[in-house]
Design an enzyme around this catalytic site. Structure first.
Site, PDB file in Angstrom:
ATOM      1  N   GLU A 164       0.879  -1.163   0.000  1.00 30.58           N
ATOM      2  CA  GLU A 164       0.000   0.000   0.000  1.00 30.58           C
ATOM      3  C   GLU A 164       0.925   1.224   0.000  1.00 30.58           C
ATOM      4  O   GLU A 164       1.784   1.340   0.873  1.00 30.58           O
ATOM      5  CB  GLU A 164      -0.848  -0.026   1.287  1.00 30.58           C
ATOM      6  CG  GLU A 164      -1.916   1.021   1.271  1.00 30.58           C
ATOM      7  CD  GLU A 164      -2.732   1.065   2.564  1.00 30.58           C
ATOM      8  OE1 GLU A 164      -2.596   0.133   3.384  1.00 30.58           O
ATOM      9  OE2 GLU A 164      -3.472   2.044   2.723  1.00 30.58           O
TER      10      GLU A 164
ATOM     11  N   ARG B 199       5.314 -12.677   9.980  1.00 28.16           N
ATOM     12  CA  ARG B 199       5.956 -11.426   9.602  1.00 28.16           C
ATOM     13  C   ARG B 199       7.322 -11.338  10.270  1.00 28.16           C
ATOM     14  O   ARG B 199       7.579 -12.017  11.279  1.00 28.16           O
ATOM     15  CB  ARG B 199       5.089 -10.233   9.996  1.00 28.16           C
ATOM     16  CG  ARG B 199       4.691 -10.229  11.490  1.00 28.16           C
ATOM     17  CD  ARG B 199       3.825  -9.034  11.834  1.00 28.16           C
ATOM     18  NE  ARG B 199       4.593  -7.814  11.872  1.00 28.16           N
ATOM     19  CZ  ARG B 199       4.352  -6.751  11.115  1.00 28.16           C
ATOM     20  NH1 ARG B 199       3.358  -6.764  10.244  1.00 28.16           N
ATOM     21  NH2 ARG B 199       5.082  -5.670  11.215  1.00 28.16           N
TER      22      ARG B 199
ATOM     23  N   LYS C  14       4.840   0.927   9.223  1.00 24.81           N
ATOM     24  CA  LYS C  14       4.876   2.188   8.479  1.00 24.81           C
ATOM     25  C   LYS C  14       4.237   3.314   9.282  1.00 24.81           C
ATOM     26  O   LYS C  14       4.706   4.447   9.239  1.00 24.81           O
ATOM     27  CB  LYS C  14       4.115   2.025   7.163  1.00 24.81           C
ATOM     28  CG  LYS C  14       4.938   1.393   6.072  1.00 24.81           C
ATOM     29  CD  LYS C  14       4.166   1.327   4.776  1.00 24.81           C
ATOM     30  CE  LYS C  14       3.105   0.259   4.830  1.00 24.81           C
ATOM     31  NZ  LYS C  14       2.449   0.000   3.552  1.00 24.81           N
TER      32      LYS C  14
HETATM   33  P1  ATP Z   1       2.818  -1.887   8.021  1.00 19.77           P
HETATM   34  O1  ATP Z   1       2.220  -2.724   9.106  1.00 19.77           O
HETATM   35  O2  ATP Z   1       4.244  -1.534   8.251  1.00 19.77           O
HETATM   36  O3  ATP Z   1       2.002  -0.725   7.617  1.00 19.77           O
HETATM   37  P2  ATP Z   1       1.599  -3.333   5.939  1.00 19.77           P
HETATM   38  O4  ATP Z   1       1.419  -4.787   6.080  1.00 19.77           O
HETATM   39  O5  ATP Z   1       0.414  -2.480   6.179  1.00 19.77           O
HETATM   40  O6  ATP Z   1       2.851  -2.885   6.778  1.00 19.77           O
HETATM   41  P3  ATP Z   1       1.629  -3.348   3.112  1.00 19.77           P
HETATM   42  O7  ATP Z   1       2.055  -2.285   2.191  1.00 19.77           O
HETATM   43  O8  ATP Z   1       0.192  -3.696   3.165  1.00 19.77           O
HETATM   44  O9  ATP Z   1       2.166  -2.955   4.531  1.00 19.77           O
HETATM   45  O10 ATP Z   1       2.492  -4.664   2.903  1.00 19.77           O
HETATM   46  C1  ATP Z   1       2.840  -5.196   1.651  1.00 19.77           C
HETATM   47  C2  ATP Z   1       3.225  -6.632   1.851  1.00 19.77           C
HETATM   48  O11 ATP Z   1       4.330  -6.728   2.746  1.00 19.77           O
HETATM   49  C3  ATP Z   1       2.091  -7.429   2.468  1.00 19.77           C
HETATM   50  O12 ATP Z   1       1.942  -8.614   1.739  1.00 19.77           O
HETATM   51  C4  ATP Z   1       2.526  -7.685   3.872  1.00 19.77           C
HETATM   52  O13 ATP Z   1       2.054  -8.895   4.329  1.00 19.77           O
HETATM   53  C5  ATP Z   1       4.054  -7.671   3.751  1.00 19.77           C
HETATM   54  N1  ATP Z   1       4.660  -7.265   5.016  1.00 19.77           N
HETATM   55  C6  ATP Z   1       4.427  -6.141   5.719  1.00 19.77           C
HETATM   56  N2  ATP Z   1       5.105  -6.115   6.871  1.00 19.77           N
HETATM   57  C7  ATP Z   1       5.818  -7.277   6.908  1.00 19.77           C
HETATM   58  C8  ATP Z   1       6.719  -7.868   7.843  1.00 19.77           C
HETATM   59  N3  ATP Z   1       7.047  -7.252   8.988  1.00 19.77           N
HETATM   60  N4  ATP Z   1       7.255  -9.076   7.546  1.00 19.77           N
HETATM   61  C9  ATP Z   1       6.953  -9.681   6.390  1.00 19.77           C
HETATM   62  N5  ATP Z   1       6.110  -9.189   5.475  1.00 19.77           N
HETATM   63  C10 ATP Z   1       5.543  -8.003   5.708  1.00 19.77           C
HETATM   64 MG    MG Z   2      -1.318  -3.357   5.125  1.00 19.89          MG
END
Ligand code: ATP
Ligand code: MG
Length: 567
Positions: free
Chosen positions: A41, A267, A277
């Site tokens: 995102e 994760r 983020k």
């Molecule tokens: P944040 O919690 O930091 O905002 P998010 O999951 O909302 O992260 P996205 O942009 O939706 O961020 O994530 C893109 C991809 O990265 C998703 O498939 C998510 O599962 C993966 N991802 C995000 N954080 C992690 C992590 N700590 N370890 C492994 N994969 C991750």
């Molecule tokens: Mg997300």
């Protein structure tokens, strides 16, 4: 299956449970080829957790001869920005992966997603709800209590179609109405208690501009986007496990062109930092760091600025593997992987962080000698360079002690040490200023020790790095420590209270070899005996600035050895 990014330790990636599933699906003919995607995102910069996901998704596509899409999940225009979209693409490329022509956006599918929401409305499987966001939350119930039906749940298909069309036309203000799936308000899985599919948002979108004022929720867009793109394995983190029944419900109730299967993995959680983020954005907005790419941040762009090579990150991803249970990885393990790559590749150079002047009394004034210095003892192909030796030099202030304790073997009055690639020198006199501070050492050298060996075989206990006064270029050096003081920041409830106030130390008045001032940004070198460093983008032609990438001390390797001894 071999990979083209073996771990730095020479370890090969072990097949994890996801790779096993992919391999089995290809073997059985369930899929002719594998299609994965990385779906960020664009509401912030990518962090090290995303790097794990990128290495997994793009890595699987590469290893199994399939493809991996980059798809922006851009369903929330109030939080998303072009700056983030550009940074994400740069980061994925830097990590060494390429989506080719397969760049997509959830917003590419807005018309199709709207059609599908309408399809559910027409089938009596979705309805327009006038409850407010707070009321919806209240009606939803809890883990122990079933939800209650909204009074609008029974609206006729005609009325729902009419209201949804008018929502799209912009007739209602933000938050006035939503479209919800009609599933089961008593479901044990809260995600199935009539989740929201569409909400009203009068906001400009980075790609679709003002074409829309209703936007699909992430949950409604995500699985259908995968289905449109023919994703075979939708890989995501464990928190979406509970959403899988909902995604499957959408797929079963919509005329989608394919059926993706979702697999969840743990994760990445890393000690001494935070991978979120939302929180990182807060650090940036509150000015607690220099920006998203501040070298102390756990973002990919920060890590790059700090001088970590992409290969080190890929090795790290391979080493930690992919598991089904959450855990915390020690930050030192990442550093270990990065250090392995740097030890192999980084050129060795001389720099003095806290200079102390040395005058070689028996060295002729005006004489300059060129001495051979090895560029990288780990890589003979890196060759050698010349360093210039003259009467006035600088050494590291901490390499001298006037009254040395027992185990201090470096320079002190009357003692002889080796200056690397040059000569043995002996300290004869300590010069102090009026306040008593040491400002200069008077030394002598032994001309017979040129290159660093004595004909009589004597061996000083210490070898020091040094720099000739006339060549030395002044520089600023920034030393970094963890962003948080504790391994589990926020464990006591307040993340901000755990921020390390000493995470950055700026040294001015450092001296570096002349060639270092012209080092390309992004190329990391070893300052001998001090650590790995790279030129920072804040440098000016007359004022180089260096980041300390890492120290030389490998705490993770040490922990491993200790662990083995205790086994
Ligand atoms: P944040 O919690 O930091 O905002 P998010 O999951 O909302 O992260 P996205 O942009 O939706 O961020 O994530 C893109 C991809 O990265 C998703 O498939 C998510 O599962 C993966 N991802 C995000 N954080 C992690 C992590 N700590 N370890 C492994 N994969 C991750
Ligand atoms: Mg997300």
């Amino acid at each position: 299956m071999a990979t083209d990014t073996p771990a730095g330790d020479g370890e090969r990636e072990r097949a994890d449970f996801i790779r096993e599933i992919v391999a089995a699906d290809l073997r059985s003919g369930k899929h002719a080829s594998v299609v994965t995607r990385f779906p960020p995102e664009p509401n912030g910069y990518l962090h090290l957790g995303h790097a794990k996901s990128i290495c997994l998704n793009f890595g699987i596509a590469r290893e199994f001869g399939g493809r991996c899409h980059l798809r922006f999940d851009d369903t929330n225009p109030t939080k998303e920005e072009q700056e983030y979209i550009d940074a994400i693409q740069a980061d994925v490329r830097w990590l060494g992966f390429d989506w080719g022509e397969h760049l997509y956006h959830a917003s590419d599918y807005f018309e199709q997603l709207y059609e599908w929401a309408l399809h559910l409305v027409r089938a009596g499987k979705a309805y327009v709800d006038d409850l407010s966001a707070d009321q919806i939350r209240e009606y939803r119930g809890t883990l122990t209590e079933p939800g209650r039906a909204s009074p609008y749940r029974g609206r006729s298909v005609e009325e729902n179609c009419d209201l949804f069309a008018r929502m799209r036309q912009g007739e209602f203000p933000d938050g006035a109405r939503v479209v919800r799936a009609k599933i089961d308000m008593a479901s044990g899985n809260i995600n199935l208690r009539d989740p929201v599919l569409y909400r009203i948002l009068h906001a400009s979108h980075p790609r679709t501009g003002d074409a829309w004022c209703v936007y699909p929720t992430y949950d409604f867009a995500h699985g259908q986007s995968d289905a449109i793109e023919g994703i075979t394995h939708s890989i995501c983190t464990l928190e979406f496990e509970d959403h899988r029944p909902l995604y499957d419900w959408f797929i079963e109730n919509l005329p989608v062109p394919s059926r993706p299967r979702q697999y969840e993995f743990a994760r990445l959680n890393l000690s001494h930092t935070v991978l979120s983020k939302r929180f990182l954005l807060r650090l940036v907005n509150e000015g607690r760091v220099r920006g998203w790419n501040d070298p102390r941040m756990p973002t990919i762009s920060a890590i790059r600025r700090r001088g970590f090579p992409a290969e080190g990150l890929r090795d790290f991803a391979a080493l930690i593997g992919v598991a089904k249970r959450d855990g915390i990885v020690d930050y030192a393990m990442l550093e270990h992987c990065v250090r392995n790559v740097l030890n192999r590749d980084a050129a060795r150079r001389f720099a003095v962080l806290r200079p102390l002047k040395v005058v070689i009394e028996n060295y002729p004034e005006g004489k300059v000698e060129e001495l051979l210095a090895v560029n990288n003892p780990e890589d003979p192909a890196a060759g050698s360079r010349t360093v210039r030796f003259a009467r006035e030099l600088y050494i590291e202030r901490e390499d001298f002690l006037e009254n040395p304790p027992k185990k201090f073997y470096r320079l002190s009055p009357g003692r002889e040490v080796r200056l690397r690639y040059a000569y043995f020198v002996t300290c004869r006199e300590v010069v102090k200023d009026a306040s008593g501070e040491i400002v200069e050492l008077r030394c002598t050298y032994d001309p017979a020790t040129r290159g660093g060996d004595a004909p009589d075989g004597r061996r000083p206990k210490a070898t020091l790095h040094w720099i000739t006064a006339q060549d030395a270029v002044p520089a600023e050096v920034r030393l970094y420590d963890h962003l948080f003081t504790r391994a589990d920041p926020g464990a006591e409830g307040d993340l901000l209270a755990d921020i390390n106030p000493a995470s950055e130390e700026v040294l001015s008045g450092c001296l570096v070899e002349p060639a270092l001032a012209r080092l390309p940004v992004g190329q990391t070198v070893q300052f001998e005996r001090l650590g790995y460093f790279c030129l920072d983008s804040d440098s000016r032609p007359d004022r180089p600035v260096f980041n300390r990438t890492l120290t030389l001390k490998d705490t993770w390797a040490k922990l491993q050895t200790k662990g083995r001894q205790n086994d």
